[in-house]
Design a protein around this motif. Structure first.
Motif, PDB file in Angstrom:
ATOM      1  N   TYR A 147     -82.694  10.723  20.320  1.00  0.00           N
ATOM      2  CA  TYR A 147     -81.937  10.536  21.903  1.00  0.00           C
ATOM      3  C   TYR A 147     -82.924  10.852  22.667  1.00  0.00           C
ATOM      4  N   VAL A 148     -82.816  10.247  23.405  1.00  0.00           N
ATOM      5  CA  VAL A 148     -84.452  10.289  24.441  1.00  0.00           C
ATOM      6  C   VAL A 148     -83.444  10.726  25.654  1.00  0.00           C
ATOM      7  N   SER A 149     -84.626  11.007  26.611  1.00  0.00           N
ATOM      8  CA  SER A 149     -84.510  11.704  28.348  1.00  0.00           C
ATOM      9  C   SER A 149     -84.122  10.602  28.836  1.00  0.00           C
ATOM     10  N   THR A 150     -82.775   9.950  29.753  1.00  0.00           N
ATOM     11  CA  THR A 150     -82.997   8.466  30.534  1.00  0.00           C
ATOM     12  C   THR A 150     -83.711   9.093  32.083  1.00  0.00           C
ATOM     13  N   VAL A 151     -83.977  10.069  32.262  1.00  0.00           N
ATOM     14  CA  VAL A 151     -85.026   9.618  33.164  1.00  0.00           C
ATOM     15  C   VAL A 151     -86.222  11.060  33.233  1.00  0.00           C
ATOM     16  N   ALA A 152     -87.479  11.210  33.628  1.00  0.00           N
ATOM     17  CA  ALA A 152     -87.713  11.526  33.145  1.00  0.00           C
ATOM     18  C   ALA A 152     -87.930  13.343  34.123  1.00  0.00           C
ATOM     19  N   MET A 153     -88.888  14.439  33.119  1.00  0.00           N
ATOM     20  CA  MET A 153     -87.999  15.510  33.802  1.00  0.00           C
ATOM     21  C   MET A 153     -89.649  16.657  33.962  1.00  0.00           C
ATOM     22  N   THR A 154     -89.719  17.730  34.505  1.00  0.00           N
ATOM     23  CA  THR A 154     -90.195  18.357  34.614  1.00  0.00           C
ATOM     24  C   THR A 154     -89.958  19.880  33.951  1.00  0.00           C
ATOM     25  N   TYR A 155     -91.400  20.244  33.506  1.00  0.00           N
ATOM     26  CA  TYR A 155     -90.374  21.497  32.020  1.00  0.00           C
ATOM     27  C   TYR A 155     -91.087  23.062  33.206  1.00  0.00           C
ATOM     28  N   THR A 156     -90.487  23.615  33.179  1.00  0.00           N
ATOM     29  CA  THR A 156     -90.303  24.997  33.374  1.00  0.00           C
ATOM     30  C   THR A 156     -89.725  26.329  32.858  1.00  0.00           C
ATOM     31  N   THR A 186     -75.046   8.306  26.953  1.00  0.00           N
ATOM     32  CA  THR A 186     -74.243   8.310  26.048  1.00  0.00           C
ATOM     33  C   THR A 186     -73.733  10.513  26.132  1.00  0.00           C
ATOM     34  N   ASP A 187     -74.407  11.198  26.522  1.00  0.00           N
ATOM     35  CA  ASP A 187     -74.551  12.547  26.097  1.00  0.00           C
ATOM     36  C   ASP A 187     -75.258  14.004  27.413  1.00  0.00           C
ATOM     37  N   THR A 188     -75.101  14.595  26.954  1.00  0.00           N
ATOM     38  CA  THR A 188     -75.392  15.914  27.787  1.00  0.00           C
ATOM     39  C   THR A 188     -75.803  16.747  26.713  1.00  0.00           C
ATOM     40  N   LEU A 189     -77.498  16.875  26.726  1.00  0.00           N
ATOM     41  CA  LEU A 189     -78.086  17.911  25.568  1.00  0.00           C
ATOM     42  C   LEU A 189     -78.882  19.070  26.686  1.00  0.00           C
TER      43      LEU A 189
END
Length: 739
Positions: A147-156, A186-189
């Motif tokens: 699975y991969v994120s559909t949008v870019a992320m920022t880590y905190t 397809t999912d939320t993780l």
């Protein structure tokens, strides 16, 4: 158009016909850095096996890695011309790019579908696509889901959240080519919208399109978390990899008015992603050290012990360790041997049953021994050591023997003793200083004149005394600094070699001594960031036991400094740094520049540039640096034709920058009849051009013809790099009207 347009284009194999429109397809090359980071997004994964999983248990939707794409130059993440809805992918209206004064660093710049068709203003040049980033997975285990994120992320604090406004926005799209087609989650993780990738024979691919940048030229990052599921009690497999890079949206690179133009070449890098170890039941092979957590190398790859490997029986592998490993603070680990009796580096044949390969080390402590001065005597250690290290609890006997003309003064540090012989036990790292003193007359620093004050330049008289006369001194030194070690600030450090009769200056710009230059010689070589030596006015004299060193110094930067003296004599006695004064440094003034005429009009004239220098004419008149004259709408050209003349003082040659060809043309010497310095903006008639260099003044006379493209009011600028390596930058001096 309501404003002037300036563009810089570099191309090869491209024919430009004056007055004829030309359409060019092109591919940009831009660096892209890619990294595999851990699940928390706060550390790189550098292991050749990537993230490791045992094959014992089932893994369900576990976040194990982060894919990081990083700009290197600040322009790789280009958005499309269109605005997209991040959720639905719906296309909005194109962004207007007709804003005055805006610089567009975009391959689709100046495109707007609503523009008129005249001059092809409404033609697309990659207007529908932003930069696309691709991750291709290979060697994924059977039965796995990734699975991969559909949008870019920022880590905190190790937790990923979707990027907010003002940070790079990216969206998972259907393919590397074609129109933007956002892939639905397809999912939320972990609270993140994700999509499960289709895996075919262990391979899968994902593409993200940049939808908005970070609004600045500062390089940004795109972070994409990755999750995995796979069944337990399977067979361990090799290492799966991920290949990360740009995803070109088109393969067309030929001339075209309508084809989308690829943004970047298809660069990529392959990284280890994950390995499922064959570790259930116990079938691992372990390589480790005693004590643990020391570096090991297996098959050419570095690791930190302990490290397990899912090797197949009968295969061969190479294991090695360093002979000595620094443990910090005067402690090290010294190699003793492997438990299989192998050499420091050796090859093993994997047996059928689990085996541990252990490299044993022992701890040693450093005896840090210093002798002051080094010429004062010798020290004997029993037992001896080649590198200063001993086993713990070793008793070391220390015996000091002074050389002729010296006496033993005592021990300091971890021993306080005045007898020549002593001992200590190495239960921890130890430091001992042995001090000898000169018997009889001792060389020493005397003082400096002036001992205090302020100013930007002057001659300083530093006096040193030699125990056997001034001629017995080897060298003397003078230091203007916040502390003897520089104190983390610019410093002025002058060295005089008494035997050679030469001066040196330590250049903190280059990291080594500049020189040598004899006192009285005309030279500009002795320079650092804080000061320069004017050798012409520098002197040295010897009178009995005294040596007087008189360097003439010019200070480049202001600041309160201490004045230190130091000397060394032929017997090896080093005085060390001794403070003898203070000085409030002030920066020496820059040359004063005049131009004539400063205001006028016409198509050309003799321009005279006058540079007046003080207070060290010999240094300032040295043939170093350069001088420049610019006639332009602004100091950066202002997007209009300009006339730019450069005089290389060291070479005695004129150059002219030609915007017609994009580089400097020349050189031509003053007084030479030549038509080489000619552009569409202006001509420098070098036959009548002169450069004169007198004691305090340097003058450039420039006969210049200004041509039709220069029409209008232009500003006059001068710029110089003087022999003190000071760059004045462009300074506006007047104006000139070209009819």
């Amino acid at each position: 158009m309501p404003s002037t347009l300036s563009a810089t284009i570099s191309a090869s194999n491209l024919t430009i016909l004056n007055g004829q429109p030309t359409t060019a397809g092109y591919v940009m090359e831009a660096p892209l850095s890619v990294l595999l980071r851990n699940a928390a997004g706060d550390a790189d994964v550098n292991s050749p096996t990537g993230a490791e999983f045992p094959n014992c248990t089932t893994v369900t939707k576990q976040r194990f890695a982060n894919l990081r794409f990083s700009e290197q130059m600040g322009f790789e993440f280009q958005p499309p011309n269109w605005k997209y809805d991040l959720t639905t992918g719906a296309k909005g209206t194109p962004q207007s790019q007709a804003t005055l004064g805006w610089i567009y660093q975009s391959e689709s710049g100046f495109y707007n579908a609503d523009f008129p068709s005249v001059n092809n203003l409404n033609k697309a040049g990659l207007a529908d696509s932003g930069t696309r980033l691709q991750a291709t997975f290979s060697g994924l285990p059977s039965g796995a889901t990734i699975y991969v994120s559909t949008v870019a992320m920022t880590y905190t604090n190790g937790v990923p959240v979707p990027n907010p406004d003002g940070v790079e926005q990216a969206r998972l799209t259907g393919s590397a080519a074609g129109a933007f087609a956002p892939v639905a989650a397809t999912d939320t993780l972990d609270g993140i919208p994700v999509a499960a990738l289709a895996i075919t024979q262990g391979n899968a691919s994902a593409v993200w399109e940049i939808l908005s940048g970070n609004g600045s030229s500062v390089p940004g990052n795109i972070d994409i978390p990755v999750w995995i599921s796979f069944p337990g009690n399977g067979v361990g497999v090799g290492t799966a990899h991920v290949t990360m890079g740009f995803a070109p949206v088109s393969t067309i690179t030929t001339n075209s008015e309508t084809a989308p133009i690829p943004r970047f070449t298809a660069q990529s890098q392959t990284l280890p992603l994950l390995t499922i170890l064959d570790s259930c039941p116990a079938s691992q092979y372990l390589v480790t050290t005693s004590p643990a957590f020391l570096p090991i190398v297996v098959d050419g790859q570095p690791y930190t012990s302990p490290k397990s490997f899912p090797w197949q029986p009968g295969t061969t592998h190479t294991v090695s360790v360093a002979n000595a490993v620094a443990a910090g603070n005067g402690t090290r680990q010294l190699f003793l041997g492997w438990n299989d009796a192998g050499a420091l580096s050796h090859t093993i044949a994997v047996p059928p049953s689990p085996t541990a390969y252990v490299a044993s080390f022992k701890t040693q402590f450093l005896l840090d021994l210093k002798i002051l001065p080094t010429a004062g005597g010798t020290v004997t250690l029993t037992p001896p050591t080649s590198d200063g290290y001993y086993d713990p609890q070793t008793k070391v006997e220390i015996s000091a023997s002074p050389n002729p003309l010296y006496g033993f003064a005592g021990y300091s540090g971890d021993i306080s003793e005045t007898l020549n012989s002593t001992s200590l036990k190495l239960s921890t790292p130890r430091s001992v200083t042995v001090t000898f003193v000169r018997a009889g007359p001792v060389s020493s620093t005397v003082g400096v004149t002036p001992a205090s004050g302020a100013g930007s330049y002057r001659s300083f008289q530093a006096v040193y005394e030699g125990s056997q006369g001034a001629g017995s001194l080897t060298w003397v030194q003078l230091l203007f600094a916040a502390a003897p070690d520089g104190g983390g600030q610019p410093f002025c450090f002058v060295h005089y070699d008494v035997k050679a009769g030469q001066m040196w200056l330590y250049s903190d710009v280059y990291g080594f001594f500049a020189g040598p230059v004899a006192p009285g010689q005309n030279s500009a070589a002795l320079q650092g960031s804080s000061c320069a030596v004017e050798p012409t006015y520098s002197r040295v004299s010897l009178d009995g036991a005294w040596l007087t060193f008189e360097p003439f110094l010019l200070f480049k930067v202001p600041g309160a400094k201490r004045v230190y003296l130091r000397e060394r004599d032929d017997a090896g006695v080093d005085s060390g740094w001794v403070q003898r004064g203070t000085w409030d440094q002030q920066a020496v003034g820059s040359p004063v520049t005049f131009i004539n005429p400063a205001t006028s009009e016409g198509t050309g004239t003799y321009f005279e540039l006058n540079f007046t220098t003080m207070p060290a004419p010999a240094l300032y008149s040295a043939p170093l640096g350069w001088k420049q004259f610019l006639i332009a709408a602004d100091s950066d050209g202002g997007g209009q034709p300009f006339c730019f003349v450069h005089y290389d003082t060291a070479a005695g040659q004129f150059w002219m920058y030609s915007s017609d060809v994009g580089f400097f043309i020349g050189p031509v010497a003053p007084g030479s009849a030549s038509t080489a310095l000619d552009t569409s903006a202006c001509t420098l008639y070098t036959a009548g051009a002169t450069y004169t260099n007198s004691l305090y003044t340097q003058i450039l006379s420039l006969p210049i013809e200004l041509k039709a493209p220069m029409k209008g009011v232009k500003k006059l600028y001068t710029r110089y790099l003087d022999p003190l390596m000071t760059d004045s930058g462009f300074v506006e001096m007047g104006w000139y009207r070209i009819p």
